[in-house]
Design a protein around this motif. Structure first.
Motif, PDB file in Angstrom:
ATOM      1  N   MET A 468       9.369  33.190   6.727  1.00 43.51           N
ATOM      2  CA  MET A 468       9.214  32.010   7.572  1.00 43.51           C
ATOM      3  C   MET A 468       8.347  30.964   6.884  1.00 43.51           C
ATOM      4  O   MET A 468       7.516  31.285   6.052  1.00 43.51           O
ATOM      5  CB  MET A 468       8.545  32.418   8.895  1.00 43.51           C
ATOM      6  N   LEU A 469       8.552  29.729   7.275  1.00 40.04           N
ATOM      7  CA  LEU A 469       7.707  28.646   6.780  1.00 40.04           C
ATOM      8  C   LEU A 469       6.272  28.907   7.242  1.00 40.04           C
ATOM      9  O   LEU A 469       6.071  29.542   8.279  1.00 40.04           O
ATOM     10  CB  LEU A 469       8.199  27.306   7.333  1.00 40.04           C
ATOM     11  N   PRO A 470       5.258  28.487   6.548  1.00 41.47           N
ATOM     12  CA  PRO A 470       5.327  27.690   5.329  1.00 41.47           C
ATOM     13  C   PRO A 470       5.291  28.524   4.059  1.00 41.47           C
ATOM     14  O   PRO A 470       5.467  27.971   2.978  1.00 41.47           O
ATOM     15  CB  PRO A 470       4.060  26.831   5.426  1.00 41.47           C
ATOM     16  N   ASP A 471       5.056  29.861   4.149  1.00 43.34           N
ATOM     17  CA  ASP A 471       4.927  30.660   2.928  1.00 43.34           C
ATOM     18  C   ASP A 471       6.248  30.722   2.162  1.00 43.34           C
ATOM     19  O   ASP A 471       6.288  30.600   0.940  1.00 43.34           O
ATOM     20  CB  ASP A 471       4.447  32.079   3.270  1.00 43.34           C
ATOM     21  N   GLY A 472       7.326  30.954   2.915  1.00 49.06           N
ATOM     22  CA  GLY A 472       8.640  30.989   2.269  1.00 49.06           C
ATOM     23  C   GLY A 472       9.374  29.692   2.521  1.00 49.06           C
ATOM     24  O   GLY A 472       8.816  28.746   3.095  1.00 49.06           O
ATOM     25  N   ASP A 474      12.709  29.828   3.809  1.00 44.48           N
ATOM     26  CA  ASP A 474      13.611  30.122   4.930  1.00 44.48           C
ATOM     27  C   ASP A 474      14.795  29.142   4.981  1.00 44.48           C
ATOM     28  O   ASP A 474      15.014  28.443   5.971  1.00 44.48           O
ATOM     29  CB  ASP A 474      12.840  30.099   6.264  1.00 44.48           C
ATOM     30  N   PHE A 475      15.563  29.103   3.905  1.00 43.24           N
ATOM     31  CA  PHE A 475      16.652  28.137   3.767  1.00 43.24           C
ATOM     32  C   PHE A 475      17.682  28.248   4.892  1.00 43.24           C
ATOM     33  O   PHE A 475      18.416  27.316   5.170  1.00 43.24           O
ATOM     34  CB  PHE A 475      17.371  28.320   2.423  1.00 43.24           C
ATOM     35  N   ARG A 476      17.744  29.447   5.540  1.00 47.65           N
ATOM     36  CA  ARG A 476      18.783  29.638   6.569  1.00 47.65           C
ATOM     37  C   ARG A 476      18.302  29.313   7.977  1.00 47.65           C
ATOM     38  O   ARG A 476      19.034  29.457   8.933  1.00 47.65           O
ATOM     39  CB  ARG A 476      19.305  31.070   6.474  1.00 47.65           C
ATOM     40  N   LYS A 477      16.994  28.932   8.087  1.00 46.42           N
ATOM     41  CA  LYS A 477      16.416  28.607   9.394  1.00 46.42           C
ATOM     42  C   LYS A 477      16.526  29.803  10.337  1.00 46.42           C
ATOM     43  O   LYS A 477      16.825  29.666  11.519  1.00 46.42           O
ATOM     44  CB  LYS A 477      17.084  27.351   9.979  1.00 46.42           C
ATOM     45  N   TRP A 478      16.308  30.986   9.747  1.00 42.67           N
ATOM     46  CA  TRP A 478      16.436  32.242  10.486  1.00 42.67           C
ATOM     47  C   TRP A 478      15.183  32.438  11.358  1.00 42.67           C
ATOM     48  O   TRP A 478      15.246  32.906  12.478  1.00 42.67           O
ATOM     49  CB  TRP A 478      16.615  33.391   9.474  1.00 42.67           C
ATOM     50  N   ASP A 479      14.021  32.107  10.764  1.00 47.33           N
ATOM     51  CA  ASP A 479      12.749  32.166  11.482  1.00 47.33           C
ATOM     52  C   ASP A 479      12.501  33.564  12.041  1.00 47.33           C
ATOM     53  O   ASP A 479      12.203  33.733  13.216  1.00 47.33           O
ATOM     54  CB  ASP A 479      12.750  31.105  12.598  1.00 47.33           C
ATOM     55  N   ASN A 480      12.597  34.570  11.188  1.00 45.57           N
ATOM     56  CA  ASN A 480      12.550  35.959  11.639  1.00 45.57           C
ATOM     57  C   ASN A 480      11.202  36.592  11.296  1.00 45.57           C
ATOM     58  O   ASN A 480      10.827  36.698  10.125  1.00 45.57           O
ATOM     59  CB  ASN A 480      13.704  36.727  10.987  1.00 45.57           C
ATOM     60  N   GLN A 481      10.470  36.990  12.317  1.00 42.24           N
ATOM     61  CA  GLN A 481       9.135  37.546  12.134  1.00 42.24           C
ATOM     62  C   GLN A 481       9.188  38.902  11.443  1.00 42.24           C
ATOM     63  O   GLN A 481       8.412  39.193  10.546  1.00 42.24           O
ATOM     64  CB  GLN A 481       8.450  37.681  13.507  1.00 42.24           C
ATOM     65  N   GLU A 482      10.181  39.729  11.829  1.00 45.85           N
ATOM     66  CA  GLU A 482      10.267  41.100  11.314  1.00 45.85           C
ATOM     67  C   GLU A 482      10.424  41.103   9.796  1.00 45.85           C
ATOM     68  O   GLU A 482       9.716  41.800   9.077  1.00 45.85           O
ATOM     69  CB  GLU A 482      11.452  41.810  11.983  1.00 45.85           C
TER      70      GLU A 482
END
Lengths: 553, 350, 292
Positions: A468-472, A474-482
């Motif tokens: 997830m942003l901002p560390d990665g 996340d080009f797919r806008k997945w926004d996955n915490q797991e």
């Protein structure tokens, strides 16, 4: 009355035939001359070394030149030369600015890095004989007695200088954990890192991580020459044409280096490479288009081989923010309807490996059999599509990239197979630059073909892409915490076994949730003549293993 | 030697030494479309030309004059022409010769001057080179000597600034000058016979006279026999000694120039003469001319081919081809007419 | 060029390593891409006039260093192909076809030239390579050698591409020569030449050819320009290090300085070519005077 001018016209004919015969004869001569000269060719090409030395190449070469030529004058032993062909030329040799894969493939022949890659993407000693993590300090103990091509001895100052250049390079992202670099003595370098990382160590084995003498970027034109410590020195670099290397006799592994002269020629048309292999003009080659191998397969004296590669083509879903792509069941339905083996058969003549996650050439890979939607299952796909509630009549756009033959073929097959599911897919081929711009801007609103490769650690594959942003990014806008937690956990350890388990878990997650769908990993396909020995291909595709190749006769 | 001897064709075998050209029973067919649609253009032409003679062949356009000349030279497209008869040149029948032999005849024994000087010279070669090339085809003369000779010839045909002209291209010369070059070209090969096909038709009237005078002088001084092909009886008067009148591919009258002009034996000749403007012609009076046009070669009338246009024609003329009728004395020549030697001028009878 | 989508920046940044907008902006400023296009063009022109073609954006190698050696290759290839297409194939082919008008050699020449015209250049090139390697076990050398250094080696490398390229260019010249010769052979001055007793061969070569060649030269000259286009493809197939390959590569890399230099060079070359054709034209046809 008829026969007027028969003789005159006959003369015309004869004249014409003669001119044709001349051409044929000229070729015929060449034919004879060339088959005998094929192995001698090196002599003529090697000769200009003396003339080339003063101008373009580094100081200290002159001494080497005399050494390599010494056998020619004293003993009849011809220099051991190999001609290696590829269709991809390096725009420049600059290790810190040139981002092309072609440059990276060539660099390990001229440069050494602190560590050397093993075939499973582990690391072995390079310019550093040993290293250890001491908290957030990665300490390298440098090899002593190593000499650069220009004659200067290698010390820690050179390493500090080089790491500085590496951190300014376009590939600095690979080395982002580095905080500070200091030399504690002539042969010890301490790298301060944000957190201990195996991925960093692997990254220091290649790509941009090559060591040059202090001041080399300012003193030499590294675009056209090389000043490293590597096993070969640049004799001549003609951009887009060839790179001719001569052996570095003072290399610390020089007794293992099998060639005196290595010429890498760029032959854009791979059918010509096949022709050159047949006639012996070319000793060995790697093909970009695997189908070319069929042209030489079965020819006497030529061996065709395949090797696993750390590259793969995927179907990418970079639009988790729009309908219907945010619908997991819809994505699952799509990938369940795809038959990767059919895609692979058409795209790369079946010369590849089917995938569950990333390719087995890179460690911690999920096998094809273990991925839930990897194999085609049309019934399941139909069920999933129905459950997703997406109207199958919605027109879908599949983006592919211009110039990538395998991707375009794959896209065709995929569109066809999705048609069987009742979906209506139209392919749009985009220009590479456009595509990259959209991708980096996270601007895609539909699914796309994508080609992956060049990563040397699973962290590089997944962190940037999935965290997830901002560390990665996340080009797919997945926004996955797991998945972000798993990635962080894997970064927190340098234990290979723990990391392996975590990355398998991540791949299981991606196989289930389908932010992308790995299609196949295209093997490296190459060919070599009988005279070539001890050649393998590193899974990165880099020419590491050309260092140890031998030629006979 | 009598006129009769000169004009009457010889029977068979090689002609005597002083005969430079002897045409016997020449017939030429041309094809309009490569091997098909054959049309008889020349129907039985015979005549004899002796050394130093100047002969004119007169007739309207389409009468076959030019084709006669090209047949003699064998310059017609072979696949589209069919020639029979004999053409004796220098003691040999040119029709029976090989191409190679024929090439030695062309230029060397019989040279031609063509109608249109604007297009008959090669536009991309210098005048001098064209003359020299022709000369050297037939003799071993050196390039240098040939060039000197070409210069002499240009002087001879009265071309101003001949040294410069040698290096000129045809487009840099006027029509009259070009025709003089053509004359020089023909003379350069020292032929026994020069065939001049309408040499002045394309030129201005004033230039015409100059060129004709020059041609006459030059052929006389070079001792070449000449055939002047023209539709213009006026030109003939000042040039030729003998005349052949052609109509529809046949010779309809032949004779010495004075006799033919003063006392034509064939109505066609009489018609041509009547249409000629002379000093005593009343300028207000309309000149009589022959009505109608010459027949198309593919549609030649039966009997006497002139009968549809003839004011004297009878049923006999329509059905029966007239014989060649000799004059009272063989020196007067002959005419091919049922009423030969009894011709009423056009307009007089009606 | 700026209208072609995609930018050089995206190709200069290693996307596998991730890239941040700051880096892109910095790179843009470095290359001057943040300025308007007319300012970029202006400074480029100013530099070109001073003989500075700039550096490649992609490799940072001076453009002149990249272009110089390649110019020779393309010029040689185009020149050889022009000679082959005109002097070796086109004009003799046209002469044969004209001499045997409507008979079998004419048909053969015309059918062959039509085939050569229909076949794509790259296919012809690949076939030549395959045929020679499979049947004669011969393939052209891989690295280019200047003809002044080693003429034999140079020819071995250049002959096949030149033939492949020449074949493609020959067809229109064959047709043109044939028609032109047939037209000229009907001219009055040819009849004059015949009447002087010149042989048919002499007439064809000394009298007809030069006249017939005039329109052919013009189109052969233009052909040369066309061949430079074909050279792009052929250079790729035969791995010749020519301008065409450089241009192709530069376009795909958005390497504008290199593209501009290539286009400029080709443009200048075509201008010179046109002048040369005009001069040759005036030499062949005295009716045309230079300066008129």
């Amino acid at each position: 009355m008829r026969p007027r001018g028969r003789t005159r016209r006959a003369t015309l004919w004869v004249a014409l035939m003669m001119s044709f015969a001349l051409v044929v004869a000229a070729c015929g001569d060449d034919d004879a001359a060339d088959t005998t000269a094929a192995t001698q060719a090196p002599t003529t090409t090697a000769a200009p070394t003396t003339t080339a030395a003063p101008g373009t190449t580094v100081a200290g070469e002159t001494t080497t030149t005399t050494t390599t030529q010494a056998p020619a004058t004293t003993a009849p032993a011809a220099p051991r030369e190999m001609v290696f062909a590829t269709s991809v030329g390096a725009p420049s040799l600059d290790p810190y600015n040139e981002i092309s894969d072609a440059r990276m493939r060539r660099s390990p022949l001229m440069y050494d890095a602190l560590v050397d890659w093993t075939n499973d993407f582990g690391v072995s000693p390079g310019l550093a004989e040993s290293w250890e993590y001491d908290g957030n300090i990665l300490r390298f103990h440098l090899r002593e007695g190593v000499v650069f091509h220009n004659g200067a001895p290698m010390t820690s100052a050179d390493v500090v200088y080089s790491l500085g250049k590496i951190l300014e390079s376009p590939g600095s992202g690979f080395y982002s954990q580095i905080v500070n670099v200091t030399a504690t003595d002539d042969f010890t370098v301490e790298v301060e890192v944000s957190a201990p990382s195996d991925a960093l160590l692997a990254a220091l084995g290649g790509r941009y991580a090559y060591i040059v003498p202090e001041g080399a970027v300012e003193d030499y034109d590294l675009a056209v020459t090389a000043v490293g410590t590597g096993p070969f020195m640049v004799d001549e670099f003609a951009q887009g044409e060839f790179l001719r290397l001569t052996k570095n006799p003072s290399h610390w592994r020089s007794n293992e280096v099998g060639l005196d002269v290595l010429t890498i020629v760029v032959v854009p048309d791979e059918a010509s490479i096949a022709a050159g292999l047949r006639t012996g003009e070319i000793d060995a080659a790697l093909f970009e288009d695997a189908r070319i191998a069929d042209l030489v397969e079965g020819t006497e004296g030529i061996t065709v081989f395949e090797e696993v590669a750390a590259r793969w083509d995927i179907l990418d879903f970079p639009a988790f923010d729009v309908e219907p792509w945010n619908n997991t069941k819809f994505r699952q339905a799509i990938v369940a309807a795809i038959d990767p083996s059919a895609v692979m058969a058409l795209a790369i003549n079946g010369r590849g490996t089917l995938l569950g996650g990333h390719p087995p050439a890179l460690w911690a890979s999920l096998p094809y059999e273990d991925a839930p939607y990897a194999a085609q299952n049309l019934e399941l796909a139909a069920t999933l599509l129905a459950e997703s509630g997406v109207d199958p009549a919605t027109p879908l756009k599949l983006i592919s990239i211009q110039g990538y033959g395998a991707l375009n073929s794959s896209a065709e097959v995929i569109a066809d197979q999705l048609g069987d599911l009742g979906l209506n897919v139209e392919i749009e081929v985009q220009e590479l630059g456009t595509w990259i711009d959209s991708f980096l801007a996270r601007g895609f609103d539909t699914f796309t073909m994508n080609a992956w490769g060049g990563w040397i650690d699973p962290d590089m594959v997944y962190f940037n892409h999935l965290h997830m942003l901002p560390d990665g990014k996340d080009f797919r806008k997945w926004d996955n915490q797991e998945v972000s937690d798993l990635l962080d956990e894997a970064r927190g350890t340098t234990d290979r076994a723990t990391r392996e388990a975590l990355y398998i878990q991540i791949q299981e997650l991606t196989a289930e949730e389908v932010p992308w769908f790995p299609l196949y990993s295209a093997n490296f396909v190459g060919a070599y003549g009988d005279n070539v020995g001890n050649w393998g291909v590193h899974p990165s595709g880099y020419y590491h293993d050309l260092r140890w190749v031998t030629v006979s006769g | 030697m009598t006129v009769g001897e000169i004009l009457a064709p010889l029977e068979s075998g090689p002609p005597p030494d002083d005969v430079v050209l002897d045409v016997r029973g020449l017939r030429t067919q041309l094809s309009t479309s490569r091997g098909a649609n054959w049309i008889q253009i020349i129907r039985d032409v015979s005549f004899t030309l002796r050394r130093n003679q100047r002969l004119a062949i007169v007739g309207e356009s389409g009468s076959g004059k030019s084709v006669t000349a090209l047949s003699i030279m064998r310059l017609l497209d072979k696949s589209a022409s069919e020639i029979t008869g004999e053409v004796w040149i220098g003691g040999e029948d040119a029709q029976a010769m090989s191409d190679r032999q024929m090439r030695r005849i062309r230029g060397r024994r019989v040279a031609m001057i063509f109608q249109d000087p604007m297009t008959s010279l090669n536009p991309v070669k210098r005048i001098g080179d064209q003359i020299v090339a022709a000369m050297r085809l037939h003799s071993d003369i050196s390039q240098k000597d040939a060039m000197a000779e070409a210069l002499r010839l240009l002087k001879e045909v009265q071309i101003p600034a001949p040294e410069q002209r040698l290096r000129s291209y045809p487009h840099e010369l006027s029509g009259g000058m070009r025709q003089r070059v053509m004359i020089a070209l023909a003379l350069s090969m020292e032929p026994e016979v020069i065939i001049a096909d309408e040499p002045t038709t394309a030129l201005d009237v004033t230039v015409q006279a100059q060129v004709m005078r020059l041609l006459k002088e030059r052929v006389e001084s070079h001792g070449a026999a000449t055939i002047l092909i023209t539709h213009d009886l006026g030109l003939v008067a000042g040039f030729a000694e003998f005349v052949l009148v052609m109509y529809a591919g046949r010779i309809v009258e032949r004779g010495p120039i004075e006799r033919v002009l003063l006392d034509p034996a064939h109505p066609y000749t009489a018609g041509l003469l009547a249409s000629l403007c002379t000093l005593d012609t009343d300028p207000l009076e309309e000149l009589p001319s022959i009505e109608g046009a010459p027949p198309r070669p593919d549609d030649v009338p039966s009997g006497c081919s002139f009968h549809p246009r003839c004011w004297m024609a009878t049923d006999l003329c329509r059905t029966e081809r007239p014989p060649m009728v000799e004059g009272a004395s063989p020196d007067l020549g002959a005419a091919e007419c049922h009423f030969a030697w009894n011709v009423v001028p056009p307009g007089a009878g009606t | 060029m700026s209208l072609i989508p995609g930018s050089v920046i995206s190709q200069l940044v290693d996307q596998a390593a991730g890239s941040d907008p700051e880096k892109l902006a910095e790179m843009e400023a470095f290359l001057g891409l943040d300025r308007p296009w007319y300012a970029q063009l202006g400074s480029w022109l100013a530099n070109v006039v001073q003989g500075d073609l700039g550096n490649s954006w992609r490799s940072r190698i001076p453009v002149a260093d990249l272009l110089g050696p390649r110019l020779m290759v393309t010029l040689q290839l185009s020149a050889m192909a022009t000679v082959i297409s005109s002097l070796v194939l086109g004009i003799p082919g046209g002469l044969i076809a004209a001499a045997y008008k409507s008979r079998w050699p004419d048909s053969v020449v015309r059918v062959v030239s039509l085939l050569a015209l229909s076949v794509p250049v790259f296919w012809m090139g690949s076939m030549l390579i395959l045929v020679f390697s499979v049947w004669f076990n011969w393939s052209p050398p891989l690295t280019w050698v200047s003809p002044f250094e080693d003429f034999g080696a140079n020819m071995r490398m250049m002959i096949l591409p030149a033939i492949a390229l020449g074949l493609a260019g020959a067809a229109p010249l064959v047709r043109m020569t044939r028609n032109s010769i047939l037209e000229v052979m009907g001219q009055n001055y040819i009849r004059t030449a015949r009447s002087t007793g010149a042989t048919e061969g002499r007439i064809r070569f000394r009298h007809a050819l030069r006249n017939a060649i005039i329109p052919v030269v013009t189109s052969a000259g233009l052909q040369f320009g066309f061949l430079i286009g074909g050279a792009v493809v052929i250079e790729e197939v035969f791995s010749l290090p020519g301008v065409g390959r450089l241009l192709l590569q530069a376009i795909s890399q958005r390497d504008f300085p290199v593209v501009q230099a290539c286009v400029l060079t080709i443009g200048i070359f075509l201008i010179f070519l046109n002048i040369a054709v005009d001069i040759l034209y005036a030499y062949l046809d005295p009716r045309i005077k230079l300066g008129d």
